[in-house]
Design a protein around this motif. Structure first.
Motif, PDB file in Angstrom:
ATOM      1  N   LEU A  36       0.818  -1.214   0.000  1.00 42.87           N
ATOM      2  CA  LEU A  36       0.000   0.000   0.000  1.00 42.87           C
ATOM      3  C   LEU A  36       0.852   1.265   0.000  1.00 42.87           C
ATOM      4  CD1 LEU A  36      -2.807  -0.967   2.558  1.00 42.87           C
ATOM      5  CD2 LEU A  36      -2.993  -0.823   0.070  1.00 42.87           C
ATOM      6  N   GLN A  37       2.132   1.119   0.274  1.00 46.45           N
ATOM      7  CA  GLN A  37       3.027   2.276   0.372  1.00 46.45           C
ATOM      8  C   GLN A  37       3.972   2.372  -0.822  1.00 46.45           C
ATOM      9  OE1 GLN A  37       4.907   1.363   4.096  1.00 46.45           O
ATOM     10  NE2 GLN A  37       2.975   1.397   5.235  1.00 46.45           N
ATOM     11  N   ALA A  38       3.521   1.834  -1.962  1.00 45.59           N
ATOM     12  CA  ALA A  38       4.392   1.749  -3.143  1.00 45.59           C
ATOM     13  C   ALA A  38       4.234   2.926  -4.085  1.00 45.59           C
ATOM     14  CB  ALA A  38       4.106   0.440  -3.887  1.00 45.59           C
ATOM     15  N   ASN A  39       3.809   4.075  -3.577  1.00 45.89           N
ATOM     16  CA  ASN A  39       3.644   5.253  -4.429  1.00 45.89           C
ATOM     17  C   ASN A  39       4.939   5.603  -5.150  1.00 45.89           C
ATOM     18  OD1 ASN A  39       1.248   5.189  -3.006  1.00 45.89           O
ATOM     19  ND2 ASN A  39       1.081   7.408  -2.861  1.00 45.89           N
ATOM     20  N   GLY A  40       4.852   5.821  -6.457  1.00 46.24           N
ATOM     21  CA  GLY A  40       6.009   6.240  -7.233  1.00 46.24           C
ATOM     22  C   GLY A  40       6.960   5.129  -7.628  1.00 46.24           C
ATOM     23  N   LYS A  41       6.644   3.884  -7.285  1.00 44.53           N
ATOM     24  CA  LYS A  41       7.540   2.774  -7.586  1.00 44.53           C
ATOM     25  C   LYS A  41       7.127   2.062  -8.874  1.00 44.53           C
ATOM     26  CE  LYS A  41       8.900   1.728  -2.815  1.00 44.53           C
ATOM     27  NZ  LYS A  41       8.984   0.675  -1.768  1.00 44.53           N
ATOM     28  N   ASP A  42       8.144   1.614  -9.611  1.00 43.71           N
ATOM     29  CA  ASP A  42       7.886   0.809 -10.806  1.00 43.71           C
ATOM     30  C   ASP A  42       7.786  -0.668 -10.475  1.00 43.71           C
ATOM     31  OD1 ASP A  42       7.986   2.855 -12.915  1.00 43.71           O
ATOM     32  OD2 ASP A  42      10.081   3.066 -12.326  1.00 43.71           O
ATOM     33  N   ILE A  43       8.551  -1.102  -9.462  1.00 44.78           N
ATOM     34  CA  ILE A  43       8.637  -2.515  -9.098  1.00 44.78           C
ATOM     35  C   ILE A  43       8.408  -2.644  -7.592  1.00 44.78           C
ATOM     36  CG2 ILE A  43      10.157  -4.547  -8.991  1.00 44.78           C
ATOM     37  CD1 ILE A  43      11.655  -3.381 -11.406  1.00 44.78           C
ATOM     38  N   TRP A  44       7.627  -3.653  -7.216  1.00 47.71           N
ATOM     39  CA  TRP A  44       7.410  -3.912  -5.792  1.00 47.71           C
ATOM     40  C   TRP A  44       8.030  -5.239  -5.413  1.00 47.71           C
ATOM     41  CZ3 TRP A  44       4.608  -7.817  -3.189  1.00 47.71           C
ATOM     42  CH2 TRP A  44       4.477  -7.625  -1.803  1.00 47.71           C
ATOM     43  N   MET A  45       8.706  -5.236  -4.253  1.00 47.38           N
ATOM     44  CA  MET A  45       9.255  -6.459  -3.665  1.00 47.38           C
ATOM     45  C   MET A  45       8.762  -6.543  -2.227  1.00 47.38           C
ATOM     46  SD  MET A  45      13.179  -6.429  -5.085  1.00 47.38           S
ATOM     47  CE  MET A  45      13.508  -8.023  -4.311  1.00 47.38           C
ATOM     48  N   PRO A  46       8.324  -7.715  -1.785  1.00 51.61           N
ATOM     49  CA  PRO A  46       7.836  -7.843  -0.404  1.00 51.61           C
ATOM     50  C   PRO A  46       8.934  -7.559   0.598  1.00 51.61           C
ATOM     51  CG  PRO A  46       8.070 -10.006  -1.450  1.00 51.61           C
ATOM     52  CD  PRO A  46       8.273  -8.996  -2.517  1.00 51.61           C
ATOM     53  N   THR A  47       8.515  -6.962   1.714  1.00 55.99           N
ATOM     54  CA  THR A  47       9.491  -6.624   2.766  1.00 55.99           C
ATOM     55  C   THR A  47       9.156  -7.272   4.096  1.00 55.99           C
ATOM     56  OG1 THR A  47       8.264  -4.612   3.344  1.00 55.99           O
ATOM     57  CG2 THR A  47      10.005  -4.395   1.681  1.00 55.99           C
ATOM     58  N   GLY A  48       8.049  -7.983   4.160  1.00 52.91           N
ATOM     59  CA  GLY A  48       7.652  -8.599   5.420  1.00 52.91           C
ATOM     60  C   GLY A  48       6.743  -9.789   5.196  1.00 52.91           C
ATOM     61  N   VAL A  49       6.100 -10.213   6.252  1.00 53.79           N
ATOM     62  CA  VAL A  49       5.212 -11.368   6.196  1.00 53.79           C
ATOM     63  C   VAL A  49       3.862 -10.951   5.596  1.00 53.79           C
ATOM     64  CG1 VAL A  49       4.003 -13.110   7.567  1.00 53.79           C
ATOM     65  CG2 VAL A  49       6.313 -12.382   8.209  1.00 53.79           C
ATOM     66  N   PRO A  50       3.349 -11.680   4.628  1.00 52.33           N
ATOM     67  CA  PRO A  50       2.033 -11.354   4.067  1.00 52.33           C
ATOM     68  C   PRO A  50       0.954 -11.353   5.147  1.00 52.33           C
ATOM     69  CG  PRO A  50       3.154 -12.988   2.704  1.00 52.33           C
ATOM     70  CD  PRO A  50       3.953 -12.859   3.961  1.00 52.33           C
ATOM     71  N   SER A  51       0.141 -10.297   5.154  1.00 56.06           N
ATOM     72  CA  SER A  51      -0.857 -10.170   6.217  1.00 56.06           C
ATOM     73  C   SER A  51      -2.238  -9.751   5.723  1.00 56.06           C
ATOM     74  CB  SER A  51      -0.378  -9.139   7.256  1.00 56.06           C
ATOM     75  OG  SER A  51      -0.136  -7.891   6.629  1.00 56.06           O
ATOM     76  N   GLN A  52      -2.363  -9.453   4.432  1.00 58.54           N
ATOM     77  CA  GLN A  52      -3.627  -8.967   3.897  1.00 58.54           C
ATOM     78  C   GLN A  52      -3.773  -9.409   2.445  1.00 58.54           C
ATOM     79  OE1 GLN A  52      -6.069  -7.012   5.502  1.00 58.54           O
ATOM     80  NE2 GLN A  52      -7.287  -7.362   3.657  1.00 58.54           N
ATOM     81  N   VAL A  53      -4.988  -9.836   2.072  1.00 58.77           N
ATOM     82  CA  VAL A  53      -5.258 -10.222   0.688  1.00 58.77           C
ATOM     83  C   VAL A  53      -5.896  -9.040  -0.038  1.00 58.77           C
ATOM     84  CG1 VAL A  53      -6.558 -11.764  -0.825  1.00 58.77           C
ATOM     85  CG2 VAL A  53      -5.501 -12.657   1.256  1.00 58.77           C
ATOM     86  N   TYR A  54      -5.283  -8.640  -1.151  1.00 57.54           N
ATOM     87  CA  TYR A  54      -5.748  -7.494  -1.919  1.00 57.54           C
ATOM     88  C   TYR A  54      -6.236  -7.939  -3.295  1.00 57.54           C
ATOM     89  CZ  TYR A  54      -2.949  -4.966   1.546  1.00 57.54           C
ATOM     90  OH  TYR A  54      -2.415  -4.485   2.721  1.00 57.54           O
ATOM     91  N   PRO A  55      -7.449  -7.566  -3.692  1.00 56.36           N
ATOM     92  CA  PRO A  55      -7.900  -7.813  -5.059  1.00 56.36           C
ATOM     93  C   PRO A  55      -7.213  -6.847  -6.018  1.00 56.36           C
ATOM     94  CG  PRO A  55      -9.762  -7.591  -3.550  1.00 56.36           C
ATOM     95  CD  PRO A  55      -8.552  -7.086  -2.837  1.00 56.36           C
ATOM     96  N   MET A  56      -6.654  -7.382  -7.093  1.00 54.02           N
ATOM     97  CA  MET A  56      -5.977  -6.575  -8.102  1.00 54.02           C
ATOM     98  C   MET A  56      -6.203  -7.221  -9.465  1.00 54.02           C
ATOM     99  SD  MET A  56      -2.409  -5.721  -6.067  1.00 54.02           S
ATOM    100  CE  MET A  56      -2.074  -4.189  -6.944  1.00 54.02           C
ATOM    101  N   ALA A  57      -5.758  -6.548 -10.516  1.00 48.59           N
ATOM    102  CA  ALA A  57      -5.892  -7.092 -11.866  1.00 48.59           C
ATOM    103  C   ALA A  57      -4.519  -7.242 -12.494  1.00 48.59           C
ATOM    104  CB  ALA A  57      -6.773  -6.189 -12.730  1.00 48.59           C
ATOM    105  N   VAL A  58      -4.279  -8.392 -13.130  1.00 55.94           N
ATOM    106  CA  VAL A  58      -3.048  -8.604 -13.892  1.00 55.94           C
ATOM    107  C   VAL A  58      -3.305  -8.136 -15.317  1.00 55.94           C
ATOM    108  CG1 VAL A  58      -1.393 -10.283 -14.770  1.00 55.94           C
ATOM    109  CG2 VAL A  58      -2.367 -10.569 -12.483  1.00 55.94           C
ATOM    110  N   VAL A  59      -2.424  -7.249 -15.817  1.00 58.85           N
ATOM    111  CA  VAL A  59      -2.643  -6.678 -17.147  1.00 58.85           C
ATOM    112  C   VAL A  59      -1.505  -6.963 -18.124  1.00 58.85           C
ATOM    113  CG1 VAL A  59      -4.151  -4.847 -16.286  1.00 58.85           C
ATOM    114  CG2 VAL A  59      -1.677  -4.439 -16.435  1.00 58.85           C
ATOM    115  N   SER A  60      -0.347  -7.402 -17.633  1.00 56.36           N
ATOM    116  CA  SER A  60       0.796  -7.610 -18.533  1.00 56.36           C
ATOM    117  C   SER A  60       1.723  -8.690 -17.993  1.00 56.36           C
ATOM    118  CB  SER A  60       1.631  -6.324 -18.695  1.00 56.36           C
ATOM    119  OG  SER A  60       0.854  -5.201 -18.975  1.00 56.36           O
ATOM    120  N   PHE A  61       2.456  -9.323 -18.913  1.00 65.52           N
ATOM    121  CA  PHE A  61       3.618 -10.116 -18.524  1.00 65.52           C
ATOM    122  C   PHE A  61       4.759  -9.783 -19.469  1.00 65.52           C
ATOM    123  CE2 PHE A  61       1.876 -13.064 -21.742  1.00 65.52           C
ATOM    124  CZ  PHE A  61       3.028 -13.414 -22.440  1.00 65.52           C
TER     125      PHE A  61
END
Length: 281
Positions: free
Chosen positions: A211-236
């Motif tokens: 949720l704090q990934a403002n301005g980022k091109d790439i996200w990498m996890p930094t901790g233990v997963p704690s919440q499920v978020y609905p999102m859409a996959v648009v590219s590979f």
């Protein structure tokens, strides 16, 4: 070396699947087969054979696979409406659903349709249904949603105008992977759906840094997963070995509302994947 073998295996698998599908003689026969499959299938299709038969090929977006070069990347992002930010009564689920559903209807409507996510949320809450995808899919099948011109974003109650308005519905949905699906298979199913021109709705299990990934091109996890978020996959992108996600958190999040994540992290964190089947697809 292992990554090269995996990429080749995925590529050959997609070639085989699409070559088999290319043997269907005409678009009309394909439509008839899909209609019969939809009528015969249970609601929420998980059988892989039926998924392959019923997965839409979106004209002008999907690709006919003819070479390995066509397998390197695919994106439906240019065909999505601008990323929106959740209003007060909205949910990530309803905003993601509305974005993916309107994608299909806009193919034949010159991108004039903006579907109301709040119609979905308010009805589910009013009917004491859970705010789960299973409930939302059932609702969209039975009732559909309306254009946001009828129920604007941020609406906190239903208006009389919604009852006589045109409804945008689904006939079914494809459950293309589950939490038990192996990571490599999740990537394969995502690529297969995108190659045919379909965005994929995912339940993505992440730590709060997402949720704090403002301005980022790439996200990498930094901790233990704690919440499920609905999102859409648009590219590979096979060369980068990455998946691009679309958020319901507005254009300030990520890069204009989108962010990339590695195949490895996506395979570990994506829980469920869905493709909706609108009426007419």
């Amino acid at each position: 070396m292992n990554q090269i073998k995996i990429s080749l295996a995925l590529g050959l698998g997609l070639l085989i699947v699409n070559n088999l599908q290319a043997q269907n003689p005409t678009p009309q026969q394909n439509q008839d087969i899909n209609l019969r499959s939809t009528q015969a299938a249970a609601f929420g299709v998980q059988d892989q054979r039926l998924i392959d038969m019923m997965m839409p090929f979106v004209k002008g977006v999907g690709r006919n696979i003819t070479s390995l070069d066509n397998l390197r990347e695919q994106s439906v992002k240019p065909f999505m409406m601008p990323v929106r930010e959740i209003e007060q009564v909205g949910t990530e689920m309803s905003y993601t659903l509305a974005a993916c559903l309107e994608f299909y209807y806009n193919q034949d409507n010159n991108y004039k349709i903006n579907l109301s996510p709040d119609f979905i949320t308010l009805n589910l809450l009013g009917q004491n249904r859970g705010l789960q995808f299973k409930d939302a899919f059932q609702f969209l099948s039975q009732n559909g949603t309306v254009d946001s011109a009828i129920l604007p974003y941020g609406s906190q109650k239903l208006t009389n105008a919604v009852y006589n308005a045109s409804k945008f519905r689904i006939t079914n949905y494809l459950h293309i992977f589950t939490p038990l699906t192996k990571s490599l298979q999740k990537i394969f199913e995502i690529r297969k759906a995108l190659v045919r021109g379909n965005p994929v709705i995912v339940e993505f299990n992440a730590d709060p840094s997402l949720l704090q990934a403002n301005g980022k091109d790439i996200w990498m996890p930094t901790g233990v997963p704690s919440q499920v978020y609905p999102m859409a996959v648009v590219s590979f992108n096979e060369d980068k070995r990455m998946i691009e996600l679309m958020s319901p958190w507005g254009s300030d999040w990520g890069r204009a509302g989108y962010i990339w994540i590695s195949y490895d992290h996506f395979g570990q964190l994506a829980q469920n994947g869905f493709v909706v089947l609108p009426i007419g697809q």
